[in-house]
Scaffold this motif. Sequence first.
Motif, PDB file in Angstrom:
ATOM      1  N   ASN A  82     -18.113  12.478   4.311  1.00 21.32           N
ATOM      2  CA  ASN A  82     -19.367  12.592   4.591  1.00 21.32           C
ATOM      3  C   ASN A  82     -20.048  11.164   4.798  1.00 21.32           C
ATOM      4  N   ASN A  83     -21.058  11.063   5.842  1.00 21.70           N
ATOM      5  CA  ASN A  83     -21.638   9.839   5.990  1.00 21.70           C
ATOM      6  C   ASN A  83     -20.745   8.816   6.226  1.00 21.70           C
ATOM      7  N   LEU A  84     -19.835   8.930   7.019  1.00 19.39           N
ATOM      8  CA  LEU A  84     -18.741   8.150   7.657  1.00 19.39           C
ATOM      9  C   LEU A  84     -19.230   6.620   8.106  1.00 19.39           C
ATOM     10  N   LYS A  85     -18.406   5.712   7.611  1.00 17.60           N
ATOM     11  CA  LYS A  85     -18.857   4.353   8.279  1.00 17.60           C
ATOM     12  C   LYS A  85     -17.832   3.932   8.904  1.00 17.60           C
ATOM     13  N   PRO A  86     -18.096   2.599   9.803  1.00 14.26           N
ATOM     14  CA  PRO A  86     -17.065   2.159  10.678  1.00 14.26           C
ATOM     15  C   PRO A  86     -15.903   1.843   9.936  1.00 14.26           C
ATOM     16  N   GLU A  87     -16.149   1.264   8.599  1.00 13.68           N
ATOM     17  CA  GLU A  87     -15.191   0.805   7.961  1.00 13.68           C
ATOM     18  C   GLU A  87     -14.002   1.899   7.477  1.00 13.68           C
ATOM     19  N   ASP A  88     -14.414   3.164   7.561  1.00 15.20           N
ATOM     20  CA  ASP A  88     -13.599   4.196   7.240  1.00 15.20           C
ATOM     21  C   ASP A  88     -12.562   4.527   8.252  1.00 15.20           C
ATOM     22  N   THR A  89     -12.604   3.784   9.440  1.00 18.75           N
ATOM     23  CA  THR A  89     -11.784   3.929  10.361  1.00 18.75           C
ATOM     24  C   THR A  89     -10.346   3.528  10.147  1.00 18.75           C
ATOM     25  N   ALA A  90      -9.318   4.341  10.117  1.00 17.77           N
ATOM     26  CA  ALA A  90      -8.169   4.227   9.601  1.00 17.77           C
ATOM     27  C   ALA A  90      -7.151   5.362   9.904  1.00 17.77           C
ATOM     28  N   MET A  91      -5.735   5.155   9.977  1.00 23.05           N
ATOM     29  CA  MET A  91      -4.965   6.528  10.029  1.00 23.05           C
ATOM     30  C   MET A  91      -4.918   6.929   8.454  1.00 23.05           C
ATOM     31  N   TYR A  92      -5.308   8.191   8.502  1.00 21.68           N
ATOM     32  CA  TYR A  92      -5.241   8.859   7.239  1.00 21.68           C
ATOM     33  C   TYR A  92      -3.923   9.813   7.072  1.00 21.68           C
ATOM     34  N   TYR A  93      -3.374   9.403   5.585  1.00 24.83           N
ATOM     35  CA  TYR A  93      -2.147  10.219   5.469  1.00 24.83           C
ATOM     36  C   TYR A  93      -2.247  10.998   4.039  1.00 24.83           C
ATOM     37  N   CYS A  94      -1.734  12.280   4.254  1.00 25.72           N
ATOM     38  CA  CYS A  94      -1.324  13.033   3.038  1.00 25.72           C
ATOM     39  C   CYS A  94      -0.049  12.728   2.480  1.00 25.72           C
ATOM     40  N   ALA A  95      -0.314  12.854   1.153  1.00 25.63           N
ATOM     41  CA  ALA A  95       1.053  12.691   0.394  1.00 25.63           C
ATOM     42  C   ALA A  95       1.385  13.520  -0.917  1.00 25.63           C
ATOM     43  N   ALA A  96       2.530  14.015  -1.312  1.00 26.22           N
ATOM     44  CA  ALA A  96       2.752  14.661  -2.306  1.00 26.22           C
ATOM     45  C   ALA A  96       3.888  13.982  -3.314  1.00 26.22           C
ATOM     46  N   GLU A  97       4.011  14.375  -4.509  1.00 26.37           N
ATOM     47  CA  GLU A  97       4.741  14.298  -5.431  1.00 26.37           C
ATOM     48  C   GLU A  97       4.873  14.853  -6.520  1.00 26.37           C
ATOM     49  N   ALA A  98       6.037  15.327  -7.391  1.00 27.50           N
ATOM     50  CA  ALA A  98       6.049  16.186  -8.209  1.00 27.50           C
ATOM     51  C   ALA A  98       5.111  16.163  -9.467  1.00 27.50           C
ATOM     52  N   ILE A  99       4.687  14.844  -9.986  1.00 25.44           N
ATOM     53  CA  ILE A  99       3.760  14.647 -10.754  1.00 25.44           C
ATOM     54  C   ILE A  99       2.901  13.288 -10.517  1.00 25.44           C
ATOM     55  N   CYS A 100       1.695  13.381 -10.961  1.00 25.26           N
ATOM     56  CA  CYS A 100       0.978  12.092 -10.767  1.00 25.26           C
ATOM     57  C   CYS A 100       1.441  11.128 -11.759  1.00 25.26           C
ATOM     58  N   PHE A 101       1.903  10.078 -11.356  1.00 23.44           N
ATOM     59  CA  PHE A 101       2.419   8.857 -12.486  1.00 23.44           C
ATOM     60  C   PHE A 101       1.359   8.128 -12.936  1.00 23.44           C
ATOM     61  N   GLN A 102       0.155   8.017 -12.157  1.00 22.71           N
ATOM     62  CA  GLN A 102      -0.903   7.350 -12.787  1.00 22.71           C
ATOM     63  C   GLN A 102      -2.218   7.693 -12.529  1.00 22.71           C
ATOM     64  N   ALA A 103      -3.543   7.406 -12.910  1.00 18.72           N
ATOM     65  CA  ALA A 103      -4.622   7.894 -12.369  1.00 18.72           C
ATOM     66  C   ALA A 103      -5.051   7.500 -11.166  1.00 18.72           C
ATOM     67  N   VAL A 104      -4.665   6.152 -10.798  1.00 17.94           N
ATOM     68  CA  VAL A 104      -4.956   5.447  -9.590  1.00 17.94           C
ATOM     69  C   VAL A 104      -4.145   5.706  -8.594  1.00 17.94           C
ATOM     70  N   PRO A 105      -3.969   6.396  -7.394  1.00 20.62           N
ATOM     71  CA  PRO A 105      -2.824   6.589  -6.538  1.00 20.62           C
ATOM     72  C   PRO A 105      -2.568   5.435  -5.857  1.00 20.62           C
ATOM     73  N   LYS A 106      -1.032   5.229  -6.008  1.00 22.59           N
ATOM     74  CA  LYS A 106      -0.405   4.210  -5.272  1.00 22.59           C
ATOM     75  C   LYS A 106       0.683   4.577  -4.219  1.00 22.59           C
ATOM     76  N   ALA A 107       0.839   4.240  -3.146  1.00 20.17           N
ATOM     77  CA  ALA A 107       1.757   4.553  -2.118  1.00 20.17           C
ATOM     78  C   ALA A 107       3.062   4.717  -2.853  1.00 20.17           C
ATOM     79  N   ALA A 108       3.566   3.656  -3.577  1.00 18.72           N
ATOM     80  CA  ALA A 108       5.051   3.695  -3.969  1.00 18.72           C
ATOM     81  C   ALA A 108       5.426   4.890  -4.924  1.00 18.72           C
ATOM     82  N   ASP A 109       4.427   5.418  -5.480  1.00 22.66           N
ATOM     83  CA  ASP A 109       4.512   6.614  -6.143  1.00 22.66           C
ATOM     84  C   ASP A 109       4.538   7.980  -5.658  1.00 22.66           C
ATOM     85  N   PHE A 110       4.888   7.752  -4.484  1.00 20.97           N
ATOM     86  CA  PHE A 110       4.826   9.167  -3.646  1.00 20.97           C
ATOM     87  C   PHE A 110       6.021   9.189  -2.780  1.00 20.97           C
ATOM     88  N   ARG A 111       6.698  10.233  -2.692  1.00 23.54           N
ATOM     89  CA  ARG A 111       8.048  10.428  -2.006  1.00 23.54           C
ATOM     90  C   ARG A 111       7.641  11.046  -0.670  1.00 23.54           C
TER      91      ARG A 111
END
Length: 123
Positions: A82-111
């Motif tokens: 909601n309330n989208l801003k121009p700085e939200d412009t990007a390609m958005y990706y969905c990712a999944a992994e067996a478990i969450c390795f850390q609270a803050v998601p990092k791309a390297a943690d997802f296969r």
Amino acid sequence: QVHLVESGGGSVQAGGSLRLSCANSAYNTLCMGWFRQAPGKEREGVARIVTDTGSTYVADSVKGRFTISRDNAKNTMYLQMNNLKPEDTAMYYCAAEAICFQAVPKAADFRYWGQGTQVTVSS
């Protein structure tokens, strides 16, 4: 086999809303997340959810505007924006992994990754 399919991207004006969906073919990935990548920038973790507990994380840059949720019956994750801003412009990706390795998601943690869906916000 984990297969992720995103949908719901598009072009909106600033202040508008979009809802992204990510359908997951697998049922053994307890950690799912949304990332975004703008041209020339690193892939940024926007939000993630632990699918069995519902525990969520949302980045400060979108907190109060974006909401992550899931429908376990449909094995689908959502990102309400909601309330989208121009700085939200990007390609958005969905990712999944067996478990969450850390609270803050990092791309390297997802296969497993979806193909991406473009979100464009004009001022």
